[in-house]
Design a protein around this motif. Sequence first.
Motif, short mmCIF file in Angstrom:
data_model
loop_
_atom_site.label_atom_id
_atom_site.label_comp_id
_atom_site.label_asym_id
_atom_site.label_seq_id
_atom_site.Cartn_x
_atom_site.Cartn_y
_atom_site.Cartn_z
N SER A 171 -2.41 -8.23 2.68
CA SER A 171 -1.73 -6.93 2.54
C SER A 171 -1.89 -6.00 3.74
O SER A 171 -1.38 -4.89 3.72
N SER A 172 -2.58 -6.42 4.78
CA SER A 172 -2.86 -5.52 5.89
C SER A 172 -1.81 -5.53 6.99
O SER A 172 -1.91 -4.77 7.95
N ALA A 229 -9.16 -2.80 3.69
CA ALA A 229 -8.94 -4.18 3.25
C ALA A 229 -10.18 -5.05 3.52
O ALA A 229 -10.42 -6.01 2.81
N TYR A 263 -1.63 -2.09 4.00
CA TYR A 263 -2.98 -1.76 3.54
C TYR A 263 -3.85 -1.49 4.76
O TYR A 263 -3.90 -2.31 5.67
N PRO A 264 -4.53 -0.36 4.81
CA PRO A 264 -5.38 -0.07 5.98
C PRO A 264 -6.43 -1.16 6.20
O PRO A 264 -7.15 -1.53 5.26
N LYS A 265 -6.49 -1.66 7.41
CA LYS A 265 -7.39 -2.79 7.71
C LYS A 265 -8.84 -2.47 7.37
O LYS A 265 -9.55 -3.33 6.83
N LEU A 323 -6.26 -11.42 6.26
CA LEU A 323 -6.52 -10.10 5.68
C LEU A 323 -5.28 -9.72 4.87
O LEU A 323 -4.32 -9.16 5.39
N TYR A 340 0.84 -1.20 0.00
CA TYR A 340 0.00 0.00 0.00
C TYR A 340 0.87 1.25 0.00
O TYR A 340 1.77 1.40 0.83
#
Length: 130
Positions: free
Chosen positions: A117-118, A128, A123-125, A115, A81
Amino acid sequence: MPYNIIREDITKLKVDAIVNAANNYLKVGAGVCGAIFSAAGLEEMQKACDEIGYCNTGAAVITKGFKLPAKYVIHAVGPIYIDGKHGEEEQLYNAYTNALLCAKNNNLNSIAFPLISSGIYGYPKDKALN
């Protein structure tokens, strides 16, 4: 198709496949990736991944589950991200979609996702989860 959101150790789930939040070179990493490799048997999993070699961002590949309760591991590569303006949403969508297609193509009926990429990919959860 029914689904549930649960908070469990993905390496202990008895499903046809679990999804690994993988990196492009399919190397053991930190977080969920490291936990999956360790539980599966680090050497065996790394050897299987090395035979595949590389996976594009948004794509997915499959290996055996080795010592895991899951029969298979689907390695899906999500995006790193940056700011949400560099195609991250589409790449993340593709990672999930391609993991599901991989499961379908291998006649798998149950699949568990982390989840993607978090973690270290940032990546913001909340985004996501959408």
